[in-house]
Motif scaffolding. Structure first.
Motif, PDB file in Angstrom:
ATOM      1  N   ASN A   1       1.542  10.299  -0.459  1.00  0.00           N
ATOM      2  CA  ASN A   1       1.701   9.429   0.305  1.00  0.00           C
ATOM      3  C   ASN A   1       2.019   9.901   1.733  1.00  0.00           C
TER       4      ASN A   1
ATOM      5  N   THR B   1       3.507   9.049   4.448  1.00  0.00           N
ATOM      6  CA  THR B   1       4.890   8.884   5.299  1.00  0.00           C
ATOM      7  C   THR B   1       5.554  10.172   4.889  1.00  0.00           C
TER       8      THR B   1
ATOM      9  N   SER C   1       0.435   5.347   8.933  1.00  0.00           N
ATOM     10  CA  SER C   1       2.142   5.472   8.424  1.00  0.00           C
ATOM     11  C   SER C   1       2.896   6.072   9.375  1.00  0.00           C
TER      12      SER C   1
ATOM     13  N   ASN D   1       8.601   8.011  -5.924  1.00  0.00           N
ATOM     14  CA  ASN D   1       8.278   6.814  -5.095  1.00  0.00           C
ATOM     15  C   ASN D   1       9.113   7.169  -3.632  1.00  0.00           C
ATOM     16  N   TRP D   2       8.771   6.333  -2.650  1.00  0.00           N
ATOM     17  CA  TRP D   2       9.188   6.179  -1.372  1.00  0.00           C
ATOM     18  C   TRP D   2      10.939   5.940  -1.177  1.00  0.00           C
TER      19      TRP D   2
ATOM     20  N   TRP E   1       0.721  -1.110   0.123  1.00  0.00           N
ATOM     21  CA  TRP E   1      -0.045  -0.036   0.035  1.00  0.00           C
ATOM     22  C   TRP E   1       0.857   1.150   0.036  1.00  0.00           C
ATOM     23  N   MET E   2       1.798   1.281   0.922  1.00  0.00           N
ATOM     24  CA  MET E   2       2.629   2.718   0.984  1.00  0.00           C
ATOM     25  C   MET E   2       3.575   2.676  -0.157  1.00  0.00           C
TER      26      MET E   2
ATOM     27  N   TYR F   1       5.210   9.700  -3.561  1.00  0.00           N
ATOM     28  CA  TYR F   1       5.854  10.263  -2.538  1.00  0.00           C
ATOM     29  C   TYR F   1       6.437  11.477  -2.757  1.00  0.00           C
TER      30      TYR F   1
ATOM     31  N   ILE G   1       1.842   4.369  -3.462  1.00  0.00           N
ATOM     32  CA  ILE G   1       1.468   5.932  -3.449  1.00  0.00           C
ATOM     33  C   ILE G   1       2.485   6.702  -3.777  1.00  0.00           C
TER      34      ILE G   1
ATOM     35  N   SER H   1      -5.261   8.075   1.786  1.00  0.00           N
ATOM     36  CA  SER H   1      -4.829   7.732   0.236  1.00  0.00           C
ATOM     37  C   SER H   1      -4.981   6.042   0.052  1.00  0.00           C
ATOM     38  N   ASN H   2      -5.535   5.899  -0.801  1.00  0.00           N
ATOM     39  CA  ASN H   2      -5.810   4.273  -1.334  1.00  0.00           C
ATOM     40  C   ASN H   2      -6.057   3.389  -0.235  1.00  0.00           C
TER      41      ASN H   2
END
Length: 248
Positions: free
Chosen positions: A70, A72, A92, A188-189, A58-59, A64, A62, A82-83
């Motif tokens: 996102n 986080t 998070s 992305n993260w 999941w995280m 970022y 999303i 989110s989502n």
């Protein structure tokens, strides 16, 4: 990233009995909080281990960054919806390592929350970022375990509405995920402050290891959840307070 995590007949019997009582005591303590599902429980057919993989999927999916959804990336609860879908709501960790997250959660939802954990993936590969990478389930599992072993058990803290979960009980809530696949967007993260990205848009596989709580559905109103943990040898600590508003 990673998360942390042993003659005479009479003395032997006493030692075995003490060990058994200690294990039993930890299990009872861990289950005495009616707000938390026991670590061996299945919630909607999924174990803690499987939910930890779902949380990372999941995280990571999303986008970022600043202005992106996102959660986080923020330390105030921005993006917390989110989502989100299904019977379990994911919370998070704040990106700064500490913060007060605010989130509105629909009634009758379980809440799955990381205390502190780590992961190793196939996309975190190569210099200058990471000297080596994992490429298969066995290597990623060993990598994640080594990081989680660095978590200081005595640094773990968790409370729900001011009621502490005993530190010795929290040790039972460490789980390692299965080897799972994930997808990541361009932003992305894994991205760093400077190009190139550690991981471009695409897919990868990973294993996570660490401490989690599956909180039972809460009554309508405001609730406070607090979690802490640290990697003493890395000089890294995390502390988060979540102010949850459960809608009727």
């Amino acid at each position: 990233m990673k998360r942390v995590k042993k003659y005479w007949l009479c003395p032997i019997v006493v030692a075995m009995l003490a060990l058994a009582l200690g294990v039993a005591s930890r299990e009872v303590s861990a289950q005495q909080s009616s707000d938390v599902s026991p670590p061996q429980a299945a919630v909607h057919g999924e174990t803690y281990s499987q939910w930890s993989a779902a949380w990372w999927q999941w995280m990571l999916a999303i986008p970022y960054g600043k202005g992106l959804p996102n959660p986080t990336f923020y330390s105030d609860g921005t993006g917390c919806s989110s989502n989100q879908s299904g019977a379990v709501w994911f919370l998070s960790e704040p990106t700064s390592g500490s913060g007060v997250e605010r989130c509105t959660v629909p009634a009758a939802k379980f809440i799955f929350i990381p205390i502190i954990n780590a992961e190793c993936s196939t996309v975190e590969a190569g210099p200058p970022y990471i000297p080596s990478s994992c490429t298969n389930a066995q290597d990623c599992s060993a990598c994640a375990k080594s990081l989680a072993d660095a978590i200081g058990p005595n640094t773990l803290k968790a409370s729900i509405d001011g009621h502490d979960i005993p530190v010795n009980a929290l040790s039972a809530f460490r789980v390692q995920s299965p080897f799972f696949q994930f997808s990541i967007p361009t932003n992305n993260w894994f991205v760093t402050d400077f190009p190139p990205l550690i991981a471009p848009m695409g897919t990868g596989s990973a294993v996570s290891d660490g401490y989690w709580l599956m909180i039972e559905p809460q009554s309508p109103g405001t609730h406070t959840i607090h979690v802490e943990g640290a990697f003493p040898s890395f000089g890294v600590s995390e502390s988060a307070t979540y102010t949850i508003t459960v809608t009727p």
